[in-house]
Design a protein around this motif. Structure first.
Motif, PDB file in Angstrom:
ATOM      1  N   LYS A  94      -9.748 -11.880   6.826  1.00 31.17           N
ATOM      2  CA  LYS A  94      -8.399 -12.414   6.630  1.00 31.17           C
ATOM      3  C   LYS A  94      -8.345 -13.243   5.319  1.00 31.17           C
ATOM      4  O   LYS A  94      -7.501 -12.913   4.380  1.00 31.17           O
ATOM      5  N   LYS A  95      -9.280 -14.150   5.018  1.00 32.53           N
ATOM      6  CA  LYS A  95      -9.601 -14.868   3.888  1.00 32.53           C
ATOM      7  C   LYS A  95      -9.595 -13.809   2.720  1.00 32.53           C
ATOM      8  O   LYS A  95      -9.002 -14.226   1.626  1.00 32.53           O
ATOM      9  N   LEU A  96     -10.362 -12.925   2.926  1.00 33.61           N
ATOM     10  CA  LEU A  96     -10.652 -12.066   1.597  1.00 33.61           C
ATOM     11  C   LEU A  96      -9.367 -11.303   1.512  1.00 33.61           C
ATOM     12  O   LEU A  96      -8.820 -10.812   0.230  1.00 33.61           O
ATOM     13  N   ARG A  97      -8.654 -10.772   2.368  1.00 35.23           N
ATOM     14  CA  ARG A  97      -7.536 -10.004   2.107  1.00 35.23           C
ATOM     15  C   ARG A  97      -6.454 -10.945   1.280  1.00 35.23           C
ATOM     16  O   ARG A  97      -5.875 -10.700   0.340  1.00 35.23           O
ATOM     17  N   GLU A  98      -6.227 -12.410   1.956  1.00 39.67           N
ATOM     18  CA  GLU A  98      -5.326 -13.165   1.242  1.00 39.67           C
ATOM     19  C   GLU A  98      -5.794 -13.439   0.000  1.00 39.67           C
ATOM     20  O   GLU A  98      -4.872 -13.815  -0.986  1.00 39.67           O
ATOM     21  N   GLN A  99      -6.928 -13.826  -0.356  1.00 41.24           N
ATOM     22  CA  GLN A  99      -7.610 -14.036  -1.635  1.00 41.24           C
ATOM     23  C   GLN A  99      -7.279 -12.879  -2.740  1.00 41.24           C
ATOM     24  O   GLN A  99      -6.971 -12.985  -3.915  1.00 41.24           O
ATOM     25  N   ALA A 100      -7.109 -11.483  -2.085  1.00 41.64           N
ATOM     26  CA  ALA A 100      -6.805 -10.374  -2.912  1.00 41.64           C
ATOM     27  C   ALA A 100      -5.282 -10.382  -3.140  1.00 41.64           C
ATOM     28  O   ALA A 100      -4.728  -9.407  -3.683  1.00 41.64           O
ATOM     29  N   GLY A 101      -4.402 -11.252  -2.564  1.00 44.98           N
ATOM     30  CA  GLY A 101      -3.136 -11.246  -2.619  1.00 44.98           C
ATOM     31  C   GLY A 101      -2.397  -9.837  -1.818  1.00 44.98           C
ATOM     32  O   GLY A 101      -1.318  -9.564  -2.252  1.00 44.98           O
ATOM     33  N   LEU A 102      -3.000  -9.361  -0.728  1.00 47.94           N
ATOM     34  CA  LEU A 102      -2.443  -8.360  -0.153  1.00 47.94           C
ATOM     35  C   LEU A 102      -1.912  -8.999   1.395  1.00 47.94           C
ATOM     36  O   LEU A 102      -2.275  -9.778   1.855  1.00 47.94           O
ATOM     37  N   ASN A 103      -1.007  -8.227   1.685  1.00 46.48           N
ATOM     38  CA  ASN A 103      -0.361  -8.233   3.248  1.00 46.48           C
ATOM     39  C   ASN A 103      -1.217  -7.317   4.230  1.00 46.48           C
ATOM     40  O   ASN A 103      -2.136  -6.851   3.795  1.00 46.48           O
ATOM     41  N   VAL A 104      -0.978  -7.726   5.487  1.00 42.52           N
ATOM     42  CA  VAL A 104      -1.682  -6.933   6.444  1.00 42.52           C
ATOM     43  C   VAL A 104      -1.616  -5.388   6.418  1.00 42.52           C
ATOM     44  O   VAL A 104      -2.622  -4.610   6.584  1.00 42.52           O
ATOM     45  N   THR A 105      -0.335  -4.939   6.074  1.00 42.35           N
ATOM     46  CA  THR A 105      -0.220  -3.614   5.943  1.00 42.35           C
ATOM     47  C   THR A 105      -0.767  -2.982   4.890  1.00 42.35           C
ATOM     48  O   THR A 105      -1.527  -1.974   4.967  1.00 42.35           O
ATOM     49  N   ASP A 106      -0.802  -3.519   3.752  1.00 42.18           N
ATOM     50  CA  ASP A 106      -1.755  -3.218   2.485  1.00 42.18           C
ATOM     51  C   ASP A 106      -3.082  -3.053   2.837  1.00 42.18           C
ATOM     52  O   ASP A 106      -3.610  -2.181   2.512  1.00 42.18           O
ATOM     53  N   GLY A 107      -3.622  -4.228   3.610  1.00 40.44           N
ATOM     54  CA  GLY A 107      -4.826  -4.131   3.559  1.00 40.44           C
ATOM     55  C   GLY A 107      -5.432  -3.081   4.552  1.00 40.44           C
ATOM     56  O   GLY A 107      -6.335  -2.263   4.331  1.00 40.44           O
ATOM     57  N   GLY A 108      -4.563  -2.714   5.813  1.00 36.19           N
ATOM     58  CA  GLY A 108      -4.965  -1.556   6.466  1.00 36.19           C
ATOM     59  C   GLY A 108      -4.891  -0.427   5.931  1.00 36.19           C
ATOM     60  O   GLY A 108      -5.697   0.729   6.344  1.00 36.19           O
ATOM     61  N   ALA A 109      -4.139  -0.171   5.008  1.00 39.35           N
ATOM     62  CA  ALA A 109      -4.013   1.108   4.418  1.00 39.35           C
ATOM     63  C   ALA A 109      -5.288   1.680   3.636  1.00 39.35           C
ATOM     64  O   ALA A 109      -5.370   2.878   3.416  1.00 39.35           O
ATOM     65  N   PHE A 110      -5.860   0.656   3.260  1.00 40.05           N
ATOM     66  CA  PHE A 110      -7.260   1.123   2.472  1.00 40.05           C
ATOM     67  C   PHE A 110      -8.131   1.771   3.398  1.00 40.05           C
ATOM     68  O   PHE A 110      -9.055   2.698   3.074  1.00 40.05           O
ATOM     69  N   ILE A 111      -8.090   1.624   4.713  1.00 38.62           N
ATOM     70  CA  ILE A 111      -9.171   2.033   5.527  1.00 38.62           C
ATOM     71  C   ILE A 111      -8.452   2.900   6.560  1.00 38.62           C
ATOM     72  O   ILE A 111      -9.000   3.416   7.721  1.00 38.62           O
ATOM     73  N   GLY A 112      -7.145   3.187   6.382  1.00 34.20           N
ATOM     74  CA  GLY A 112      -6.322   3.798   7.456  1.00 34.20           C
ATOM     75  C   GLY A 112      -6.247   3.233   8.726  1.00 34.20           C
ATOM     76  O   GLY A 112      -6.131   3.912   9.813  1.00 34.20           O
ATOM     77  N   MET A 113      -5.887   2.082   8.661  1.00 31.52           N
ATOM     78  CA  MET A 113      -5.739   1.115   9.934  1.00 31.52           C
ATOM     79  C   MET A 113      -4.297   0.492   9.911  1.00 31.52           C
ATOM     80  O   MET A 113      -3.741   0.138   8.782  1.00 31.52           O
TER      81      MET A 113
END
Length: 298
Positions: A19-38
């Motif tokens: 979660k920390k890595l995702r927030e540091q990248a400025g992404l929401n949960v939907t955008d983060g999951g899209a990278f890995i088809g989740m």
């Protein structure tokens, strides 16, 4: 997707790091999951530690977030792939999760820094001293449960005698050397055990004397843990109500600074190899020897 009914500290920590890595990248949960088809819900459960994440997706997610530290990613993979089972597993029915989480955390540690104000640190206790603590604090336990809890603490100490033990630096307030857990013989043997443990090359033990000034604010015990080759850091802050595991950089930096101040104010470390005539109450061994002398009078 099966969700865990309960989570361990390791599982929650892995999710928190992602979660920390995702927030540091400025992404929401939907955008983060899209990278890995989740999906959004699935990644939310991963970040909460409620479900696992395959290793290939974990690595891809880290890289998608812009993380380039191979040791750090390897540490996350190690946390993800372990099943969490160890010698502590057999104690699950008796002890609460924080105690089991601590045992698992210590097993992965490469460095421990402990401050205690009223007790000898658990990894440095003898069985009779531990037994006396439990008699006063766990009066509702049966004799069988109490003995099993004592054995759990003794098993924790085995990390100090493995082939690759963690470095341990313990600062113990002088009050802990005087609090009466057990009779004079138990307390004497406990102090002698500290002296023996100080002979280990990876163990440093210091006593913070009553005469130290300006440190009254640091009365709450805490433990600093560095693991996975110091890529992950944890603070275990103890209170009367609960134990709190803290992972954020600010907390670790603050507590590490506290520990350095305590160590600087403490007496020089126990050093059993120094000739007796070179010791006095101005160092940790001299103070321990003085207390041992008073115990012989009882």
């Amino acid at each position: 997707m099966a969700l865990r009914t309960s989570t361990t500290e390791r599982q929650r920590r892995l999710g928190a790091e992602l979660k920390k890595l995702r927030e540091q990248a400025g992404l929401n949960v939907t955008d983060g999951g899209a990278f890995i088809g989740m999906g959004r819900a699935h990644l939310s459960h991963v970040e909460a530690g409620r479900t696992a994440i395959p290793t290939d997706k974990l690595r891809k997610l880290c890289h998608s977030y812009g993380c380039t530290s191979a040791p750090y990613i390897d540490a996350l993979v190690s946390m993800s792939e372990t099943d969490g089972k160890g010698w502590w597993t057999e104690y699950r029915r008796l002890l609460k999760p924080p105690a089991l989480d601590l045992a698992e955390l210590e097993a992965a540690a490469n460095s421990l820094a402990s401050y205690e104000s009223l007790f000898i640190p658990g990894v440095l206790q003898i069985a009779d001293y531990t037994r006396a603590i439990f008699r006063s604090s766990q009066q509702d336990w049966s004799d069988k449960d109490r003995e099993k809890a004592v054995q759990f603490r003794m098993d924790r100490q085995k990390i100090l005698t493995t082939d690759q033990p963690p470095a341990l630096h313990a600062v113990i307030h002088e009050s802990a050397l005087h609090v009466r857990f057990g009779n004079a013989d138990v307390r004497r043997r406990q102090l002698l055990h500290l002296v023996r443990m100080a002979k280990l090359p990876h163990v440093i033990i210091q006593v913070l004397p009553f005469t130290a000034e300006g440190l009254s604010a640091f009365s709450t015990p805490f433990l600093l843990v560095e693991s996975h080759q110091s890529t992950l850091h944890t603070v275990l802050a103890e209170t009367h109500a609960a134990s709190a595991f803290l992972h954020d950089a600010d907390s670790f930096t603050k507590y590490r600074s506290h520990f350095h101040r305590l160590a600087a104010a403490a007496l020089p470390p126990l050093d059993p190899d120094v000739a007796a005539y070179d010791h006095g109450t101005h160092d940790s061994l001299g103070l321990v020897q003085h207390i041992l002398y008073t115990l012989q009078e009882h």
